[in-house]
Design a protein around this motif. Structure first.
Motif, PDB file in Angstrom:
ATOM      1  N   UNK A 153      58.306  68.349  21.543  1.00 27.78           N
ATOM      2  CA  UNK A 153      58.380  66.953  20.875  1.00 27.78           C
ATOM      3  C   UNK A 153      57.453  66.838  19.850  1.00 27.78           C
ATOM      4  N   UNK A 154      57.966  66.525  18.529  1.00 25.61           N
ATOM      5  CA  UNK A 154      57.372  66.250  17.229  1.00 25.61           C
ATOM      6  C   UNK A 154      57.237  64.898  17.221  1.00 25.61           C
ATOM      7  N   UNK A 155      58.166  63.989  17.701  1.00 26.50           N
ATOM      8  CA  UNK A 155      58.141  62.490  17.869  1.00 26.50           C
ATOM      9  C   UNK A 155      58.244  61.859  16.270  1.00 26.50           C
ATOM     10  N   UNK A 156      58.834  62.638  15.450  1.00 20.66           N
ATOM     11  CA  UNK A 156      59.075  62.171  14.054  1.00 20.66           C
ATOM     12  C   UNK A 156      57.628  61.899  13.260  1.00 20.66           C
ATOM     13  N   UNK A 157      56.612  62.530  13.947  1.00 19.56           N
ATOM     14  CA  UNK A 157      55.369  62.144  13.365  1.00 19.56           C
ATOM     15  C   UNK A 157      54.644  63.445  12.787  1.00 19.56           C
ATOM     16  N   UNK A 158      53.783  63.484  11.715  1.00 16.91           N
ATOM     17  CA  UNK A 158      53.502  64.617  11.123  1.00 16.91           C
ATOM     18  C   UNK A 158      52.576  65.278  11.996  1.00 16.91           C
ATOM     19  N   UNK A 159      51.666  64.613  12.568  1.00 12.44           N
ATOM     20  CA  UNK A 159      50.284  65.178  13.384  1.00 12.44           C
ATOM     21  C   UNK A 159      50.961  65.991  14.711  1.00 12.44           C
TER      22      UNK A 159
END
Length: 355
Positions: free
Chosen positions: A219-225
């Motif tokens: 999961x990247x969760x739409x988050x860059x970090x």
């Protein structure tokens, strides 16, 4: 000399100054209303001298139309959504409608801001972020306010939606990577409650499972970090992937940066990366990202067309519009020997899967 006033100038003051009726002032500022050119010019001259501006919200009390469309968006760090917002603004402006932006929590349910939206007597709602609950859908339907989900699927039977064919497009990405003779596959997903995220994962996974190939999902969760952390986990494993599909370009670009600058990997020689959306940076030479193109202008036109149809007819018949996406081939992924064609100056992939 302009008349000095305290507080907003009223239409009645303009009418007295111009020597016309108050209804003449109203018709002057109502698009398409009947009024003589001479009277209109008198009213406009008085309005300029007094500094008058019509109150759109007050006028909506008389017309039952605010000519305002509420737009709900949250993911502004994803370049796809600023592009969508600009296109929505242009399309609405051409119809003499105004866009009122509401910023929701990232990929959250939008019930929390519903009361704010309703205070502005919006004529319709475009929901480009978050999930529409059944309760909110029913409340909008009861209030006669049409809702169109943009780049979101409608779980409620009372809401309309406009999407690309997410499942088919993700299958096409898998077919493209398989045709490029990749062996180890990974997928970095977005928000857990985003319907399109699940459809893209499902389509990608289905095409690989048909070949008895497993896919690593993080999961990247739409988050860059979070996306960077997922990429680090992939590339530091004993069997790193040689093909990564990120369910939007925002995350795919982060994956490319981590692969290059933290692990020294060559793209596409060591790992291929494919995204979804075809946002502006995807076409930059430094990324040259292979990606599914979502035709934003067409999607926006269909969204606003559907919304206006429901506003004008006062009939809220739900409609689900699905528009094909196109896999644009650039340099971030190994190019297969077959299936890549040139159309209108772009390289596209046409697999048997989508013929």
């Amino acid at each position: 000399m302009k008349r000095k006033t305290f507080g907003p100038v009223t239409s009645q003051q303009v009418a007295q100054h111009a020597g016309v009726s108050q209804s003449a002032v109203s018709r002057t500022f109502t698009p398409g209303a009947s009024i003589s050119p001479a009277t209109r010019e008198k009213v406009l001259q008085s309005a300029r001298e007094l500094g008058y501006r019509p109150n759109a919200l007050a006028r909506s009390l008389n017309t039952a139309r605010s000519r305002i469309v509420g737009v709900v968006i949250s993911c502004f760090d994803n370049p796809f959504y600023p592009h969508v917002l600009e296109a929505l603004g242009r399309e609405l402006d051409a119809l003499n409608y105004h866009l009122l932006l509401f910023v929701s929590d990232r990929d959250s349910n939008v019930d929390r801001i519903f009361d704010q939206i309703m205070q502005y007597r919006v004529d319709g709602i475009v929901l480009a972020s978050g999930a529409l609950s059944d309760a909110l859908s029913e409340e909008c339907h009861g209030a006669g306010i049409p809702v169109v989900l943009f780049n979101r699927t409608a779980e409620s039977e009372m809401a309309s939606s406009v999407n690309t064919d997410n499942r088919a497009a993700a299958r096409q990405i898998a077919e493209f990577l398989l045709a490029g003779e990749h062996q180890r596959f990974a997928c970095i997903t977005g928000a857990d409650n985003a319907s399109v995220n699940q459809l893209r994962l499902d389509g990608f996974r289905e095409a690989l499972r048909a070949r008895n190939i497993d896919v690593t999902v993080l999961a990247g969760q739409n988050d860059s970090e979070q996306t960077a952390q997922a990429a680090r986990q992939l590339f530091s494993s004993g069997t790193p992937p040689d093909a990564v599909f990120a369910v939007n370009d925002h995350m795919a670009l982060t994956v490319m940066d981590v692969a290059r600058y933290e692990f020294g990997l060559r793209i596409p020689q060591d790992v291929s990366v494919v995204g979804y959306d075809d946002v502006g940076p995807a076409g930059w030479p430094s990324y040259a990202l292979t990606s599914i193109c979502q035709p934003v202008e067409v999607m926006v036109q269909r969204t606003i067309g559907l919304l206006m149809q429901q506003i004008d007819s006062a009939v809220m018949a739900p409609e689900q519009i699905v528009i094909p996406g196109t896999l644009v081939v650039r340099h971030s992924a190994r190019r297969p020997r077959h299936g890549v064609v040139e159309e209108n100056g772009q390289l596209l992939f046409r697999s048997e899967e989508v013929e």
